[in-house]
Design a protein around this motif. Sequence first.
Motif, PDB file in Angstrom:
ATOM      1  N   ARG A   5       0.835  -1.202   0.000  1.00  0.00           N
ATOM      2  CA  ARG A   5       0.000   0.000   0.000  1.00  0.00           C
ATOM      3  C   ARG A   5       0.871   1.254   0.000  1.00  0.00           C
ATOM      4  N   GLN A   6       1.928   1.266   0.812  1.00  0.00           N
ATOM      5  CA  GLN A   6       2.818   2.428   0.867  1.00  0.00           C
ATOM      6  C   GLN A   6       3.490   2.662  -0.480  1.00  0.00           C
ATOM      7  N   ASP A   9       0.934   3.923  -3.095  1.00  0.00           N
ATOM      8  CA  ASP A   9       0.584   5.324  -2.853  1.00  0.00           C
ATOM      9  C   ASP A   9       1.734   6.249  -3.222  1.00  0.00           C
ATOM     10  N   LEU A  15      -4.857   0.074  -7.708  1.00  0.00           N
ATOM     11  CA  LEU A  15      -4.826  -1.204  -7.006  1.00  0.00           C
ATOM     12  C   LEU A  15      -3.883  -2.179  -7.704  1.00  0.00           C
ATOM     13  N   TYR A 266      -8.207  -4.449   0.543  1.00  0.00           N
ATOM     14  CA  TYR A 266      -7.268  -3.411   0.119  1.00  0.00           C
ATOM     15  C   TYR A 266      -7.999  -2.108  -0.183  1.00  0.00           C
ATOM     16  N   ALA A 271      -5.351   3.760   4.186  1.00  0.00           N
ATOM     17  CA  ALA A 271      -3.945   3.511   3.873  1.00  0.00           C
ATOM     18  C   ALA A 271      -3.104   3.372   5.135  1.00  0.00           C
ATOM     19  N   ALA A 274      -3.346  -0.182   6.758  1.00  0.00           N
ATOM     20  CA  ALA A 274      -3.233  -1.338   5.864  1.00  0.00           C
ATOM     21  C   ALA A 274      -2.618  -2.538   6.574  1.00  0.00           C
ATOM     22  N   SER A 278      -4.680  -5.918   7.400  1.00  0.00           N
ATOM     23  CA  SER A 278      -4.227  -7.185   6.855  1.00  0.00           C
ATOM     24  C   SER A 278      -4.035  -8.220   7.956  1.00  0.00           C
TER      25      SER A 278
END
Length: 338
Positions: A5-6, A9, A15, A266, A271, A274, A278
């Motif tokens: 995710r990091q 972004d 995605l 997701y 964010a 995340a 998870s």
Amino acid sequence: MALLRQEADRLGLPLPAGALSALAIGGQVMIAGGPVIGGVLVQYWGWPAIFLVNLPLGLVGVVLALVWLPRDRRRAPSGESVLGRLDLVGAGLFAAVIAVLMLFLLSLSEQPRWWLLAVWVLLTAGFAAYELRARRPFVDVRVLVRNRPLTGTYLRTALTYVAFYVVFYGFPMWLESARGLDPAQVGLVVLPIALTAMVSVAGAGRLLRRMGHWPVLLAGSVALLVGGLLLTGLHAGSAVVVLVLVAAVLGIPNGFNNIGNQTALYGQADAADAGIASGLYRTSQYVGANIAAAVIELCFAGTASDPGMHRLGTVVAVISAVLLVGALAGLAGGRVRR
């Protein structure tokens, strides 16, 4: 998941369906190798040998992490240790909640211990109350209440993995006890579950990129329903080729459901959360595994037999029907919003 995710972004990417597919395929590779390797180890060296395989895998994982994973440059607040940031009390309460629930479910096969249900209710309420006051909660109850789609994904994942582990635990037990196969043969018979799952992940990834996660979950639910119904028709005299074909069908929903739920997670989690999201996703999988163990005990009620397998197949079919209704509702809701 937090690293993915990091990075996405940072690069301004959408995605990463390809990365999620790779994770899902990696999981299915382990599922494919596990029963086969485990069957050989149990056959020739006994059940304690299955734990030795974790040592080289763990060492390889450590080396790969040190070589490939980017360094986390964030720092904890001054004067606060990593251990101090962990909600150990919350984690302990959560473990107690799951343990008491397991004990109660397992008692249903003989003499139900209803007092355990009362203890479970009290523990659950105490856990929720404590987490609401915790500065860094193990489970952020407020997020679960506020983010209903995310909560729905956790519940759907737990239910999906009840069905998955009912098959993954119960089917091999029946193959050995009722069908009379040895551990090594059992490992080979269930191998198609993982092989077809790997193939289905690729198909699910393409469908995901075109249509989103709800059609993927819909396809997984339909395949799971078919697999559950096939289990109700097995008997101790079923030919090995039939068993292999049923195992192959049972692997199809794994790829679709895995990547579908992971993609939903997701998109639904913030964010910043995340990693935590998870972790809870993985936790919901093992909650499903724990419930599946109790379901198997209830359905077999002793030695694995044909009637017990038929009951397990019925459970899988009922769960898949519930998941199918949920996927249809989600798909219809998405179309209405568009």
